[in-house]
Write an enzyme that holds these catalytic residues in place. Structure first.
Site, PDB file in Angstrom:
ATOM      1  N   HIS A   1       8.535   5.494   0.518  1.00 37.27           N
ATOM      2  CA  HIS A   1       8.654   4.058   0.268  1.00 37.27           C
ATOM      3  C   HIS A   1       7.402   3.548  -0.441  1.00 37.27           C
ATOM      4  CE1 HIS A   1       8.556  -0.255   1.825  1.00 37.27           C
ATOM      5  NE2 HIS A   1       9.699  -0.185   1.153  1.00 37.27           N
TER       6      HIS A   1
ATOM      7  N   HIS B   1       5.982  -4.173  -6.428  1.00 38.07           N
ATOM      8  CA  HIS B   1       7.008  -4.604  -5.489  1.00 38.07           C
ATOM      9  C   HIS B   1       7.394  -6.059  -5.662  1.00 38.07           C
ATOM     10  CE1 HIS B   1       8.560  -6.257  -1.654  1.00 38.07           C
ATOM     11  NE2 HIS B   1       9.302  -5.168  -1.706  1.00 38.07           N
TER      12      HIS B   1
END
Length: 322
Positions: free
Chosen positions: A12, A54
């Site tokens: 991740h 992100h």
């Protein structure tokens, strides 16, 4: 425990439990740990470059406010799309911080150490493919074009750009080690039907209150909702707490979402397992991975700590052995 099916481990944002998210250093570390896929979130710059980031804005992971005073929008944030690639490359990246400047995860890499840079998508893919060649492994990429509707409103077709970039690097169909994910069902339809992409697609599922897209996540978690996307996507990516109650070992699958999706031919990759956010009731990572593989029946997990998940998976597949 004994693994009953293939279970993939997705880094991740790289090895983000150990190094700042979405840095090339974190990508290299995740690759060395032995992951199956590494995740990239992608945003667009002012001059149309694709960067791995992100958030739509730069504030939480960089020194943008100090380096470019007066460049924030009215909401106080510095958006990647308002900066050129050269400007973004001048930023120093640090561990994610909250609006008050304190670290999001206090026990991780020191947040005051700004040793890193924001990579382009091309740089990250080049690194992964290079490591694949030198190591003999085949680590895949797992990409989310961030907020496609927002980018469209800014005049950018981020999904089209990402698919074109993937094609350039040789990722074109379901046999290739690239997966495209989105919270936005319309963007997945755009990818499959308008752009005619044959890549594996994943419908991310959040909560309606998050405002990630205009997709109705409550509906998508029902049998009727899953059926409505079953011919479009290859898998779903739900929030972990939509599948399993991590406050008690007795209640495992809250919604039946995993089995429903699998019965319709879709795989289930949930997000996000973190060693520093494991509830006390679960115990250690070994117990968590055992639960997710053998009781929930997941096909894969996004994790900030891929080495720990891989060790737990290996130990479970070889009980009593090395």
């Amino acid at each position: 425990m004994k693994t009953k099916h293939d279970f993939i481990v997705i880094a991740h944002r790289g090895a983000s439990g150990y190094l700042p998210e979405h840095t090339l250093e974190g990508v290299a570390m995740a690759h060395a740990m032995g992951v199956d896929y590494i995740e990239q979130d992608v945003a667009v710059t002012h001059d149309h470059a694709l960067v791995v980031l992100h958030d739509l804005y730069l504030d939480a992971v960089s020194d943008v406010a100090a380096r470019f005073p007066g460049r924030a929008r009215k909401d106080g944030r510095h958006y990647a799309i308002d900066f050129t690639l050269d400007e973004i490359k001048s930023l120093r990246v640090h561990e994610r911080v909250k609006p008050d400047g304190q670290p999001e995860f206090p026990g991780r890499f020191p947040h005051r150490e700004s040793l890193f840079r924001i990579p382009t998508l091309a740089e990250e893919i080049t690194l992964i493919q290079g490591l694949n060649r030198s190591s003999g492994r085949d680590v895949g990429i797992y990409i989310e074009p961030k907020s496609p509707a927002w980018h469209t409103a800014q005049g950018r077709d981020i999904v089209k750009q990402v698919i074109a970039e993937l094609s350039y690097f040789g990722y074109r169909d379901r046999q290739d080690k690239a997966i495209l994910q989105s919270f936005d069902t319309h963007s997945l339809e755009h990818a499959r039907y308008h752009l005619e992409s044959d890549l594996k697609l994943v419908q991310l599922i959040g909560e309606n209150s998050w405002g990630e897209s205009d997709s109705d996540f409550d509906f998508l978690r029902t049998a009727e909702g899953l059926k409505s996307i079953s011919s479009l996507v290859d898998g779903i990516g739900p929030w972990l707490l939509q599948l399993v109650n991590l406050s008690t070992k007795r209640t495992v699958d809250i919604s039946g979402l995993t089995s429903l999706a699998q019965q319709m031919g879709m795989f289930v990759h949930a997000y996000t397992l973190r060693a520093d956010e494991l509830p006390a009731e679960i115990g250690d990572m070994q117990s968590a991975v055992d639960l997710l593989i053998n009781r929930v029946g997941l096909d894969g997990i996004f994790t900030d700590h891929p080495d720990q998940v891989l060790r737990a998976k290996s130990a479970g597949s070889n009980p009593g052995g090395q």
